[in-house]
Design a protein around this motif. Structure first.
Motif, PDB file in Angstrom:
ATOM      1  N   LEU A  72      10.192  18.003  -0.532  1.00 31.29           N
ATOM      2  CA  LEU A  72      11.241  17.449   0.318  1.00 31.29           C
ATOM      3  C   LEU A  72      11.514  18.364   1.504  1.00 31.29           C
ATOM      4  O   LEU A  72      11.565  17.908   2.654  1.00 31.29           O
ATOM      5  CB  LEU A  72      12.522  17.236  -0.484  1.00 31.29           C
ATOM      6  CG  LEU A  72      13.740  16.761   0.312  1.00 31.29           C
ATOM      7  CD1 LEU A  72      13.520  15.370   0.869  1.00 31.29           C
ATOM      8  CD2 LEU A  72      14.987  16.803  -0.551  1.00 31.29           C
ATOM      9  N   ASN A  73      11.646  19.652   1.252  1.00 33.59           N
ATOM     10  CA  ASN A  73      11.903  20.598   2.342  1.00 33.59           C
ATOM     11  C   ASN A  73      10.745  20.644   3.327  1.00 33.59           C
ATOM     12  O   ASN A  73      10.958  20.712   4.542  1.00 33.59           O
ATOM     13  CB  ASN A  73      12.195  21.987   1.784  1.00 33.59           C
ATOM     14  CG  ASN A  73      13.536  22.037   1.098  1.00 33.59           C
ATOM     15  OD1 ASN A  73      14.475  21.338   1.478  1.00 33.59           O
ATOM     16  ND2 ASN A  73      13.635  22.839   0.061  1.00 33.59           N
ATOM     17  N   GLU A  74       9.519  20.571   2.825  1.00 26.35           N
ATOM     18  CA  GLU A  74       8.353  20.577   3.708  1.00 26.35           C
ATOM     19  C   GLU A  74       8.331  19.334   4.598  1.00 26.35           C
ATOM     20  O   GLU A  74       8.086  19.413   5.794  1.00 26.35           O
ATOM     21  CB  GLU A  74       7.073  20.659   2.880  1.00 26.35           C
ATOM     22  CG  GLU A  74       5.827  20.800   3.721  1.00 26.35           C
ATOM     23  CD  GLU A  74       4.579  21.016   2.890  1.00 26.35           C
ATOM     24  OE1 GLU A  74       3.500  20.713   3.413  1.00 26.35           O
ATOM     25  OE2 GLU A  74       4.688  21.483   1.741  1.00 26.35           O
ATOM     26  N   GLY A 116      11.227  17.092  11.504  1.00 29.30           N
ATOM     27  CA  GLY A 116      11.956  17.723  12.588  1.00 29.30           C
ATOM     28  C   GLY A 116      11.077  18.206  13.733  1.00 29.30           C
ATOM     29  O   GLY A 116      11.571  18.533  14.805  1.00 29.30           O
ATOM     30  N   ASP A 117       9.764  18.229  13.533  1.00 35.58           N
ATOM     31  CA  ASP A 117       8.829  18.669  14.567  1.00 35.58           C
ATOM     32  C   ASP A 117       8.557  17.519  15.521  1.00 35.58           C
ATOM     33  O   ASP A 117       7.926  16.534  15.155  1.00 35.58           O
ATOM     34  CB  ASP A 117       7.534  19.151  13.904  1.00 35.58           C
ATOM     35  CG  ASP A 117       6.501  19.647  14.897  1.00 35.58           C
ATOM     36  OD1 ASP A 117       6.815  19.757  16.097  1.00 35.58           O
ATOM     37  OD2 ASP A 117       5.369  19.929  14.465  1.00 35.58           O
ATOM     38  N   GLU A 118       9.025  17.638  16.773  1.00 34.81           N
ATOM     39  CA  GLU A 118       8.874  16.563  17.770  1.00 34.81           C
ATOM     40  C   GLU A 118       7.419  16.151  17.966  1.00 34.81           C
ATOM     41  O   GLU A 118       7.117  15.002  18.190  1.00 34.81           O
ATOM     42  CB  GLU A 118       9.482  17.001  19.103  1.00 34.81           C
ATOM     43  CG  GLU A 118      10.982  17.164  19.061  1.00 34.81           C
ATOM     44  CD  GLU A 118      11.706  15.925  19.487  1.00 34.81           C
ATOM     45  OE1 GLU A 118      11.149  15.123  20.251  1.00 34.81           O
ATOM     46  OE2 GLU A 118      12.856  15.758  19.044  1.00 34.81           O
ATOM     47  N   GLY A 119       6.488  17.096  17.909  1.00 39.14           N
ATOM     48  CA  GLY A 119       5.080  16.782  18.128  1.00 39.14           C
ATOM     49  C   GLY A 119       4.332  16.460  16.852  1.00 39.14           C
ATOM     50  O   GLY A 119       3.124  16.273  16.862  1.00 39.14           O
TER      51      GLY A 119
END
Length: 75
Positions: free
Chosen positions: A29-31, A37-40
């Motif tokens: 889940l955290n991964e 959250g990474d825009e790219g």
């Protein structure tokens, strides 16, 4: 040390934010939350695995976490 088989949450209805995750599910889940959250980063996640390994619990918890952040997610 991971417990096997994974500990199951108690039977009965549960809200997505109350679902209990195993240590492995919590790490996944955290991964995924970092990945989202990474825009790219990629825009599609395919989760596969044997029956009874907690895929639905993980995806319900992920969807609840994303909704809390205002992200639209379909699962």
């Amino acid at each position: 040390m991971l417990e096997w088989p994974p500990t199951r949450p108690p039977a009965g209805p549960a809200r997505e934010h109350e679902l209990v995750l195993t240590p492995g599910q919590d790490a996944a889940l955290n991964e995924v939350l970092d990945w989202v959250g990474d825009e790219g980063g990629p825009r599609l996640l395919s989760l596969t695995g044997p029956a009874g390994t907690g895929k639905t619990v993980l995806m319900k918890r992920l969807a609840a976490a994303l909704r809390e952040e205002g992200v639209r997610a379909v699962w």
